[in-house]
Scaffold this motif. Structure first.
Motif, mmCIF file in Angstrom:
data_model
loop_
_atom_site.group_PDB
_atom_site.id
_atom_site.type_symbol
_atom_site.label_atom_id
_atom_site.label_comp_id
_atom_site.label_asym_id
_atom_site.label_seq_id
_atom_site.Cartn_x
_atom_site.Cartn_y
_atom_site.Cartn_z
ATOM 1 N N GLY A 1 0.681 -1.121 0.110
ATOM 2 C CA GLY A 1 0.036 -0.070 0.052
ATOM 3 C C GLY A 1 0.910 1.349 -0.011
ATOM 4 N N SER A 2 0.366 2.416 0.958
ATOM 5 C CA SER A 2 1.243 3.444 0.846
ATOM 6 C C SER A 2 0.795 4.167 2.052
ATOM 7 C CB SER A 2 1.087 4.299 -0.477
ATOM 8 O OG SER A 2 1.529 5.431 -0.392
ATOM 9 N N LEU A 3 1.756 5.180 2.469
ATOM 10 C CA LEU A 3 1.304 6.085 3.537
ATOM 11 C C LEU A 3 0.289 6.916 2.973
ATOM 12 C CD1 LEU A 3 2.087 7.787 6.000
ATOM 13 C CD2 LEU A 3 3.547 8.949 4.732
ATOM 14 N N ALA A 4 0.156 7.144 1.787
ATOM 15 C CA ALA A 4 -0.946 8.066 0.909
ATOM 16 C C ALA A 4 -2.452 7.491 1.350
ATOM 17 C CB ALA A 4 -0.714 8.005 -0.381
ATOM 18 N N GLY A 5 -2.279 6.067 1.346
ATOM 19 C CA GLY A 5 -3.658 5.327 1.663
ATOM 20 C C GLY A 5 -4.113 5.704 3.255
ATOM 21 N N LYS A 6 -3.139 5.963 4.011
ATOM 22 C CA LYS A 6 -3.629 6.267 5.472
ATOM 23 C C LYS A 6 -3.916 7.713 5.471
ATOM 24 C CE LYS A 6 -1.975 3.858 8.691
ATOM 25 N NZ LYS A 6 -1.001 3.489 9.818
ATOM 26 N N GLU A 7 -2.834 8.737 4.997
ATOM 27 C CA GLU A 7 -2.850 9.843 5.558
ATOM 28 C C GLU A 7 -3.846 10.770 4.408
ATOM 29 O OE1 GLU A 7 -0.493 11.327 8.094
ATOM 30 O OE2 GLU A 7 -1.194 9.418 8.658
ATOM 31 N N GLY A 8 -3.972 10.187 3.239
ATOM 32 C CA GLY A 8 -4.722 11.160 2.033
ATOM 33 C C GLY A 8 -3.769 12.269 1.785
ATOM 34 N N LEU A 9 -2.928 12.168 0.995
ATOM 35 C CA LEU A 9 -1.934 13.150 0.476
ATOM 36 C C LEU A 9 -2.294 14.208 -0.665
ATOM 37 C CD1 LEU A 9 1.432 10.937 0.617
ATOM 38 C CD2 LEU A 9 0.326 12.203 2.402
ATOM 39 N N PRO A 10 -2.445 15.418 -0.342
ATOM 40 C CA PRO A 10 -2.602 16.399 -1.493
ATOM 41 C C PRO A 10 -1.542 16.159 -2.628
ATOM 42 C CG PRO A 10 -1.396 17.486 0.392
ATOM 43 C CD PRO A 10 -1.702 16.085 0.792
ATOM 44 N N ASN A 11 -2.306 16.541 -3.920
ATOM 45 C CA ASN A 11 -1.680 16.289 -5.507
ATOM 46 C C ASN A 11 -1.257 14.604 -5.651
ATOM 47 O OD1 ASN A 11 -1.477 19.057 -5.722
ATOM 48 N ND2 ASN A 11 0.051 19.263 -4.363
ATOM 49 N N LEU A 12 -1.978 13.837 -4.638
ATOM 50 C CA LEU A 12 -1.879 12.459 -4.883
ATOM 51 C C LEU A 12 -3.132 11.818 -4.638
ATOM 52 C CD1 LEU A 12 1.738 11.568 -3.615
ATOM 53 C CD2 LEU A 12 0.869 11.463 -5.749
ATOM 54 N N ALA A 13 -4.349 12.460 -4.879
ATOM 55 C CA ALA A 13 -5.448 12.087 -4.478
ATOM 56 C C ALA A 13 -6.067 10.711 -4.978
ATOM 57 C CB ALA A 13 -6.670 13.062 -4.915
ATOM 58 N N VAL A 14 -5.799 10.439 -6.104
ATOM 59 C CA VAL A 14 -6.246 9.229 -6.858
ATOM 60 C C VAL A 14 -5.617 8.128 -6.198
ATOM 61 C CG1 VAL A 14 -6.586 7.999 -8.944
ATOM 62 C CG2 VAL A 14 -7.039 10.432 -8.741
ATOM 63 N N TYR A 15 -4.146 8.218 -6.107
ATOM 64 C CA TYR A 15 -3.173 7.358 -5.510
ATOM 65 C C TYR A 15 -3.339 7.087 -4.278
ATOM 66 C CZ TYR A 15 1.150 5.028 -4.330
ATOM 67 O OH TYR A 15 1.948 4.047 -3.833
#
Length: 241
Positions: free
Chosen positions: A134-148
Protein backbone atom coordinates in the motif's frame (compact mmCIF):
# COMPACT_ATOMS: atom_id res chain seq x y z
CA UNK A 1 22.56 -6.79 12.73
CA UNK A 2 21.82 -9.05 9.77
CA UNK A 3 18.61 -11.05 9.98
CA UNK A 4 18.46 -14.09 7.74
CA UNK A 5 15.59 -16.35 6.64
CA UNK A 6 15.54 -19.73 5.00
CA UNK A 7 13.01 -19.85 2.16
CA UNK A 8 14.53 -22.92 0.50
CA UNK A 9 11.81 -24.93 -1.24
CA UNK A 10 9.44 -21.94 -1.32
CA UNK A 11 8.09 -20.39 -4.51
CA UNK A 12 7.54 -16.63 -4.54
CA UNK A 13 5.87 -14.33 -7.04
CA UNK A 14 6.69 -10.61 -6.90
CA UNK A 15 4.67 -8.34 -9.18
CA UNK A 16 6.34 -5.19 -10.42
CA UNK A 17 9.62 -6.78 -9.44
CA UNK A 18 11.88 -5.36 -12.12
CA UNK A 19 12.87 -2.24 -10.23
CA UNK A 20 12.49 -0.28 -7.02
CA UNK A 21 10.93 -1.93 -3.97
CA UNK A 22 9.85 -4.97 -5.96
CA UNK A 23 13.37 -5.60 -7.19
CA UNK A 24 14.70 -5.29 -3.65
CA UNK A 25 12.14 -7.76 -2.32
CA UNK A 26 12.75 -10.24 -5.16
CA UNK A 27 16.51 -10.06 -4.69
CA UNK A 28 16.34 -10.61 -0.94
CA UNK A 29 13.92 -13.52 -1.32
CA UNK A 30 16.23 -15.15 -3.86
CA UNK A 31 19.25 -14.67 -1.59
CA UNK A 32 17.23 -16.37 1.15
CA UNK A 33 16.72 -19.46 -1.00
CA UNK A 34 13.30 -18.89 -2.55
CA UNK A 35 12.48 -19.74 -6.16
CA UNK A 36 11.48 -16.22 -7.25
CA UNK A 37 9.34 -15.28 -10.23
CA UNK A 38 9.02 -11.63 -11.23
CA UNK A 39 5.82 -10.59 -12.99
CA UNK A 40 6.31 -7.26 -14.72
CA UNK A 41 5.04 -5.53 -17.85
CA UNK A 42 8.66 -4.62 -18.56
CA UNK A 43 10.72 -7.44 -17.04
CA UNK A 44 14.42 -6.97 -16.34
CA UNK A 45 16.56 -10.12 -16.00
CA UNK A 46 18.30 -10.77 -12.69
CA UNK A 47 20.64 -13.51 -11.55
CA UNK A 48 18.80 -16.35 -9.86
CA UNK A 49 15.38 -14.83 -10.54
CA UNK A 50 12.94 -15.79 -13.28
CA UNK A 51 11.09 -13.02 -15.13
CA UNK A 52 7.78 -13.23 -16.98
CA UNK A 53 6.07 -10.51 -18.99
CA UNK A 54 2.80 -9.89 -17.19
CA UNK A 55 0.37 -6.97 -17.29
CA UNK A 56 -1.37 -7.38 -13.94
CA UNK A 57 -4.55 -5.82 -15.30
CA UNK A 58 -4.92 -8.62 -17.86
CA UNK A 59 -6.34 -11.89 -16.57
CA UNK A 60 -4.97 -13.91 -19.47
CA UNK A 61 -1.40 -12.71 -18.84
CA UNK A 62 -1.74 -13.79 -15.22
CA UNK A 63 -3.26 -17.15 -16.11
CA UNK A 64 -0.50 -17.97 -18.58
CA UNK A 65 2.29 -16.98 -16.19
CA UNK A 66 0.76 -18.76 -13.22
CA UNK A 67 0.32 -21.90 -15.30
CA UNK A 68 4.05 -21.94 -15.99
CA UNK A 69 4.95 -21.33 -12.35
CA UNK A 70 2.72 -24.15 -11.10
CA UNK A 71 3.83 -26.51 -13.86
CA UNK A 72 7.47 -26.03 -12.90
CA UNK A 73 7.21 -25.77 -9.12
CA UNK A 74 3.81 -27.14 -8.19
CA UNK A 75 3.19 -24.41 -5.65
CA UNK A 76 3.02 -20.73 -4.74
CA UNK A 77 4.02 -20.01 -1.17
CA UNK A 78 4.52 -16.26 -1.31
CA UNK A 79 2.79 -13.51 -3.27
CA UNK A 80 3.99 -9.92 -3.03
CA UNK A 81 1.55 -7.60 -4.81
CA UNK A 82 3.95 -4.76 -5.52
CA UNK A 83 3.05 -3.61 -9.05
CA UNK A 84 1.92 -0.02 -8.90
CA UNK A 85 1.60 3.27 -10.71
CA UNK A 86 1.93 6.61 -8.95
CA UNK A 87 0.75 8.97 -11.67
CA UNK A 88 1.53 12.69 -11.82
CA UNK A 89 1.95 14.88 -8.76
CA UNK A 90 -1.01 17.10 -9.57
CA UNK A 91 -4.14 18.64 -8.06
CA UNK A 92 -7.26 16.54 -8.64
CA UNK A 93 -9.05 19.20 -10.69
CA UNK A 94 -6.24 19.16 -13.24
CA UNK A 95 -6.15 15.36 -13.43
CA UNK A 96 -6.79 13.59 -16.71
CA UNK A 97 -9.44 10.89 -16.06
CA UNK A 98 -7.39 8.46 -18.14
CA UNK A 99 -4.62 8.80 -15.56
CA UNK A 100 -6.82 7.99 -12.59
CA UNK A 101 -8.20 4.97 -14.44
CA UNK A 102 -4.64 3.75 -14.96
CA UNK A 103 -3.75 4.31 -11.30
CA UNK A 104 -6.79 2.40 -10.07
CA UNK A 105 -6.32 -0.23 -12.78
CA UNK A 106 -2.73 -1.10 -11.91
CA UNK A 107 -2.80 -0.61 -8.14
CA UNK A 108 -6.24 -1.94 -7.22
CA UNK A 109 -7.62 -4.02 -10.09
CA UNK A 110 -4.16 -5.50 -10.71
CA UNK A 111 -3.93 -6.65 -7.09
CA UNK A 112 -7.44 -8.11 -7.32
CA UNK A 113 -6.69 -9.96 -10.58
CA UNK A 114 -3.43 -11.49 -9.38
CA UNK A 115 -4.74 -12.47 -5.95
CA UNK A 116 -7.93 -13.93 -7.42
CA UNK A 117 -5.90 -16.40 -9.46
CA UNK A 118 -3.07 -17.16 -7.03
CA UNK A 119 -5.19 -17.56 -3.89
CA UNK A 120 -6.83 -20.87 -4.97
CA UNK A 121 -3.34 -22.39 -5.36
CA UNK A 122 -2.49 -21.35 -1.81
CA UNK A 123 -5.87 -22.47 -0.44
CA UNK A 124 -5.40 -25.92 -1.97
CA UNK A 125 -2.12 -26.20 -0.06
CA UNK A 126 -3.67 -24.67 3.04
CA UNK A 127 -0.93 -22.14 3.59
CA UNK A 128 0.80 -19.12 2.10
CA UNK A 129 1.81 -15.53 2.61
CA UNK A 130 0.34 -12.56 0.74
CA UNK A 131 1.88 -9.12 1.20
CA UNK A 132 0.12 -6.21 -0.47
CA UNK A 133 2.08 -3.01 -0.98
CA UNK A 134 0.00 0.00 0.00
CA UNK A 135 1.27 3.45 0.85
CA UNK A 136 1.34 6.12 3.52
CA UNK A 137 -0.93 8.00 1.10
CA UNK A 138 -3.65 5.42 1.73
CA UNK A 139 -3.64 6.21 5.45
CA UNK A 140 -3.02 9.95 5.41
CA UNK A 141 -4.57 11.13 2.14
CA UNK A 142 -1.87 13.23 0.49
CA UNK A 143 -2.59 16.41 -1.51
CA UNK A 144 -1.69 16.22 -5.21
CA UNK A 145 -1.87 12.44 -4.90
CA UNK A 146 -5.61 12.14 -4.37
CA UNK A 147 -6.25 9.23 -6.72
CA UNK A 148 -3.16 7.34 -5.62
CA UNK A 149 -4.25 7.91 -2.01
CA UNK A 150 -7.68 6.46 -2.76
CA UNK A 151 -6.19 3.46 -4.54
CA UNK A 152 -3.80 2.79 -1.65
CA UNK A 153 -6.66 3.02 0.84
CA UNK A 154 -8.45 0.39 -1.23
CA UNK A 155 -5.47 -1.94 -0.90
CA UNK A 156 -5.49 -1.49 2.87
CA UNK A 157 -9.21 -2.30 3.12
CA UNK A 158 -8.83 -5.26 0.75
CA UNK A 159 -6.03 -6.65 2.91
CA UNK A 160 -8.13 -6.47 6.07
CA UNK A 161 -11.19 -8.04 4.45
CA UNK A 162 -9.36 -10.84 2.64
CA UNK A 163 -7.38 -11.82 5.72
CA UNK A 164 -10.65 -12.64 7.49
CA UNK A 165 -11.86 -14.76 4.61
CA UNK A 166 -8.83 -17.06 4.73
CA UNK A 167 -8.27 -17.30 8.49
CA UNK A 168 -9.49 -20.92 8.40
CA UNK A 169 -6.14 -21.71 6.73
CA UNK A 170 -2.48 -20.91 7.38
CA UNK A 171 -2.65 -18.17 4.74
CA UNK A 172 -1.67 -14.79 6.15
CA UNK A 173 -2.50 -11.52 4.37
CA UNK A 174 -0.79 -8.30 5.40
CA UNK A 175 -0.02 -4.88 3.99
CA UNK A 176 3.08 -2.70 4.02
CA UNK A 177 2.45 1.03 3.70
CA UNK A 178 5.71 2.81 2.83
CA UNK A 179 6.21 6.51 2.97
CA UNK A 180 8.67 8.04 0.48
CA UNK A 181 11.33 5.46 -0.40
CA UNK A 182 14.44 6.28 -2.39
CA UNK A 183 13.37 4.87 -5.77
CA UNK A 184 13.14 6.23 -9.30
CA UNK A 185 9.36 6.42 -8.77
CA UNK A 186 9.85 9.05 -6.06
CA UNK A 187 12.85 10.79 -7.64
CA UNK A 188 10.84 11.42 -10.80
CA UNK A 189 8.55 13.72 -8.81
CA UNK A 190 11.37 16.28 -8.84
CA UNK A 191 13.88 17.66 -6.36
CA UNK A 192 11.47 20.15 -4.81
CA UNK A 193 8.83 17.53 -4.05
CA UNK A 194 11.43 15.11 -2.69
CA UNK A 195 12.90 17.84 -0.50
CA UNK A 196 9.45 18.59 0.92
CA UNK A 197 8.95 14.87 1.64
CA UNK A 198 12.26 14.69 3.48
CA UNK A 199 11.40 17.84 5.42
CA UNK A 200 8.09 16.32 6.54
CA UNK A 201 9.80 13.19 7.84
CA UNK A 202 10.72 13.04 11.53
CA UNK A 203 13.80 11.03 10.48
CA UNK A 204 14.64 13.62 7.79
CA UNK A 205 15.44 11.17 5.04
CA UNK A 206 13.92 8.87 2.46
CA UNK A 207 13.57 5.22 3.33
CA UNK A 208 15.82 2.63 1.69
CA UNK A 209 14.54 -0.17 -0.52
CA UNK A 210 16.45 -2.66 1.62
CA UNK A 211 14.55 -1.53 4.72
CA UNK A 212 11.20 -2.19 3.09
CA UNK A 213 12.39 -5.55 1.72
CA UNK A 214 13.48 -6.65 5.19
CA UNK A 215 9.98 -6.02 6.57
CA UNK A 216 8.35 -7.84 3.66
CA UNK A 217 10.55 -10.90 4.22
CA UNK A 218 9.62 -11.01 7.89
CA UNK A 219 5.94 -10.99 6.94
CA UNK A 220 6.60 -13.84 4.50
CA UNK A 221 8.34 -15.93 7.14
CA UNK A 222 7.07 -18.32 9.81
CA UNK A 223 8.11 -15.72 12.38
CA UNK A 224 5.03 -13.72 11.39
CA UNK A 225 2.48 -16.50 11.90
CA UNK A 226 0.16 -14.48 14.20
CA UNK A 227 -0.02 -11.35 12.03
CA UNK A 228 -2.83 -11.09 9.51
CA UNK A 229 -4.97 -8.21 8.25
CA UNK A 230 -2.36 -5.79 9.58
CA UNK A 231 -0.88 -2.66 8.02
CA UNK A 232 2.79 -2.00 8.74
CA UNK A 233 4.10 1.53 8.29
CA UNK A 234 7.48 2.26 6.73
CA UNK A 235 7.22 6.01 6.90
CA UNK A 236 10.11 7.24 9.03
CA UNK A 237 7.60 8.40 11.64
CA UNK A 238 5.33 10.35 9.25
CA UNK A 239 2.27 8.13 9.77
CA UNK A 240 0.00 9.60 12.44
CA UNK A 241 -2.01 6.44 13.13
Amino acid sequence: MNVTYDFAGKTAIVTGGSRGIGRGVATLLARSGADVWIWDADPAPADGIRSQTVDVTKAQDISTALGEVVARTGRVDILVNNAGYLGPYLGFEAFDPAEWQRIVGVNVIGTFEVTHQVLPVMRKAGNGRIVNMGSLAGKEGLPNLAVYSAASAGIIAFTKALSREVCDTDIRVNCVAPGPIDTDLIRRLGNEVVSDMVGASPLKRLGAVEEVAALVLWLCSDASSFNTGAVFDMSGGRARY
